[in-house]
Design a protein around this motif. Structure first.
Motif, PDB file in Angstrom:
ATOM      1  N   LEU A   1       1.136  -0.940  -0.492  1.00  0.00           N
ATOM      2  CA  LEU A   1       0.114   0.003  -0.329  1.00  0.00           C
ATOM      3  C   LEU A   1       0.413   1.444  -0.113  1.00  0.00           C
ATOM      4  CD1 LEU A   1      -2.807  -1.149   2.043  1.00  0.00           C
ATOM      5  CD2 LEU A   1      -2.380  -0.792  -0.261  1.00  0.00           C
ATOM      6  N   TYR A   2       2.065   1.706   0.788  1.00  0.00           N
ATOM      7  CA  TYR A   2       2.555   2.855   0.236  1.00  0.00           C
ATOM      8  C   TYR A   2       3.225   2.615  -0.987  1.00  0.00           C
ATOM      9  CZ  TYR A   2       6.364   5.694   1.073  1.00  0.00           C
ATOM     10  OH  TYR A   2       7.484   6.635   0.836  1.00  0.00           O
ATOM     11  N   ALA A   3       3.734   1.368  -1.960  1.00  0.00           N
ATOM     12  CA  ALA A   3       3.574   1.657  -3.340  1.00  0.00           C
ATOM     13  C   ALA A   3       2.645   2.371  -3.756  1.00  0.00           C
ATOM     14  CB  ALA A   3       4.170   0.153  -3.833  1.00  0.00           C
ATOM     15  N   ILE A   4       1.373   1.989  -3.226  1.00  0.00           N
ATOM     16  CA  ILE A   4      -0.293   2.536  -3.862  1.00  0.00           C
ATOM     17  C   ILE A   4       0.400   4.358  -3.658  1.00  0.00           C
ATOM     18  CG2 ILE A   4      -2.385   2.446  -4.537  1.00  0.00           C
ATOM     19  CD1 ILE A   4      -2.017  -0.270  -3.694  1.00  0.00           C
ATOM     20  N   PHE A   5       0.651   4.865  -2.662  1.00  0.00           N
ATOM     21  CA  PHE A   5       0.559   6.213  -1.504  1.00  0.00           C
ATOM     22  C   PHE A   5       1.379   6.278  -2.320  1.00  0.00           C
ATOM     23  CE2 PHE A   5       3.442   8.521   0.755  1.00  0.00           C
ATOM     24  CZ  PHE A   5       2.149   9.387   1.296  1.00  0.00           C
ATOM     25  N   PHE A   6       2.247   6.272  -2.774  1.00  0.00           N
ATOM     26  CA  PHE A   6       3.695   6.722  -3.398  1.00  0.00           C
ATOM     27  C   PHE A   6       3.434   7.459  -5.061  1.00  0.00           C
ATOM     28  CE2 PHE A   6       7.823   6.980  -5.972  1.00  0.00           C
ATOM     29  CZ  PHE A   6       8.989   7.740  -5.674  1.00  0.00           C
ATOM     30  N   VAL A   7       2.877   6.068  -5.547  1.00  0.00           N
ATOM     31  CA  VAL A   7       2.374   6.803  -6.477  1.00  0.00           C
ATOM     32  C   VAL A   7       1.083   7.801  -7.026  1.00  0.00           C
ATOM     33  CG1 VAL A   7       0.788   6.029  -9.186  1.00  0.00           C
ATOM     34  CG2 VAL A   7       3.141   4.395  -8.084  1.00  0.00           C
ATOM     35  N   THR A   8       0.339   7.950  -6.197  1.00  0.00           N
ATOM     36  CA  THR A   8      -1.082   8.308  -6.186  1.00  0.00           C
ATOM     37  C   THR A   8      -0.272  10.189  -5.487  1.00  0.00           C
ATOM     38  OG1 THR A   8      -1.015   8.300  -3.359  1.00  0.00           O
ATOM     39  CG2 THR A   8      -2.682   6.960  -5.284  1.00  0.00           C
ATOM     40  N   ALA A   9       0.679   9.673  -4.548  1.00  0.00           N
ATOM     41  CA  ALA A   9       1.584  11.363  -4.217  1.00  0.00           C
ATOM     42  C   ALA A   9       2.661  11.984  -5.287  1.00  0.00           C
ATOM     43  CB  ALA A   9       2.561  10.898  -2.323  1.00  0.00           C
ATOM     44  N   CYS A  10       2.965  10.893  -6.293  1.00  0.00           N
ATOM     45  CA  CYS A  10       3.856  11.291  -6.807  1.00  0.00           C
ATOM     46  C   CYS A  10       2.314  11.995  -8.367  1.00  0.00           C
ATOM     47  CB  CYS A  10       4.464  10.606  -7.884  1.00  0.00           C
ATOM     48  SG  CYS A  10       5.773  10.413  -7.115  1.00  0.00           S
ATOM     49  N   ASP A  11       1.197  11.378  -8.072  1.00  0.00           N
ATOM     50  CA  ASP A  11       0.697  12.151  -9.243  1.00  0.00           C
ATOM     51  C   ASP A  11      -0.064  13.200  -8.906  1.00  0.00           C
ATOM     52  OD1 ASP A  11      -0.822  12.080 -10.945  1.00  0.00           O
ATOM     53  OD2 ASP A  11      -2.655  11.108  -9.670  1.00  0.00           O
ATOM     54  N   LEU A  12      -0.778  13.493  -7.845  1.00  0.00           N
ATOM     55  CA  LEU A  12      -0.851  14.994  -6.889  1.00  0.00           C
ATOM     56  C   LEU A  12       0.104  15.906  -7.216  1.00  0.00           C
ATOM     57  CD1 LEU A  12      -3.393  16.583  -5.578  1.00  0.00           C
ATOM     58  CD2 LEU A  12      -1.424  15.744  -3.415  1.00  0.00           C
ATOM     59  N   ALA A  13       1.763  15.315  -6.734  1.00  0.00           N
ATOM     60  CA  ALA A  13       2.660  16.252  -6.728  1.00  0.00           C
ATOM     61  C   ALA A  13       2.728  16.825  -7.951  1.00  0.00           C
ATOM     62  CB  ALA A  13       4.011  15.971  -5.896  1.00  0.00           C
ATOM     63  N   LEU A  14       2.427  15.858  -9.280  1.00  0.00           N
ATOM     64  CA  LEU A  14       2.555  16.643 -10.162  1.00  0.00           C
ATOM     65  C   LEU A  14       1.161  17.613 -11.095  1.00  0.00           C
ATOM     66  CD1 LEU A  14       3.910  13.495 -12.391  1.00  0.00           C
ATOM     67  CD2 LEU A  14       5.454  15.583 -11.820  1.00  0.00           C
ATOM     68  N   ARG A  15       0.082  17.059 -10.647  1.00  0.00           N
ATOM     69  CA  ARG A  15      -0.708  18.061 -10.497  1.00  0.00           C
ATOM     70  C   ARG A  15      -0.889  18.834 -10.390  1.00  0.00           C
ATOM     71  NH1 ARG A  15      -5.047  14.388 -13.637  1.00  0.00           N
ATOM     72  NH2 ARG A  15      -4.298  12.166 -13.529  1.00  0.00           N
ATOM     73  N   ALA A  16      -1.268  19.391  -8.916  1.00  0.00           N
ATOM     74  CA  ALA A  16      -0.647  20.386  -8.299  1.00  0.00           C
ATOM     75  C   ALA A  16       0.907  21.092  -8.436  1.00  0.00           C
ATOM     76  CB  ALA A  16      -0.906  20.332  -6.758  1.00  0.00           C
ATOM     77  N   ARG A  17       1.617  20.495  -9.111  1.00  0.00           N
ATOM     78  CA  ARG A  17       2.809  21.042  -8.956  1.00  0.00           C
ATOM     79  C   ARG A  17       3.782  21.748  -8.075  1.00  0.00           C
ATOM     80  NH1 ARG A  17       1.780  25.418 -13.765  1.00  0.00           N
ATOM     81  NH2 ARG A  17       0.805  24.007 -15.771  1.00  0.00           N
TER      82      ARG A  17
END
Length: 124
Positions: A72-88
């Protein structure tokens, strides 16, 4: 033909610019859900499973909760990176949020700060 070639390169940056920043609320929701799940599992691992392993010699909870937390941390990592890119988000803010996901109580604090700043339109 030359008019198409002249306008084609100019469309690419605009299309890319439209994609960046899209769906930030949905990405934020995914990030928050995963942050809470990972944080609760990490606390359960540290406060329940690890003491059971070393004090009562019960290894089952560590293997189950530890494995679940890892995936689940791997999924968290992907979702956090996705948000980081979208929210700059800044690189520093992104790394700090990802590292905070590995520290039991700090992960809740980082999620709260990241949510507040993202909703306000600020960079993390």
């Amino acid at each position: 033909m030359t008019a198409d070639r002249a306008t084609a390169p100019s469309r690419l940056p605009r299309a890319l610019a439209r994609r960046v920043g899209q769906d930030v609320p949905a990405a934020l929701t995914r990030y928050r859900v995963m942050a809470w799940i990972v944080s609760v599992l990490l606390i359960a691992l540290v406060l329940v499973a690890v003491p059971l392993k070393y004090l009562a010699d019960v290894t089952g909870p560590v293997s189950v909760i530890g494995t679940a937390h890892g995936w689940l941390y791997a999924i968290f990592f992907v979702t956090a990176c996705d948000l980081a890119l979208r929210a700059r988000w800044s690189i520093k803010g992104s790394v700090l949020v990802l590292v905070a996901g590995t520290i039991p109580i700090l992960s809740f604090v980082a999620e709260r700060i990241a949510t507040r700043k993202t909703r306000a339109g600020e960079r993390v």
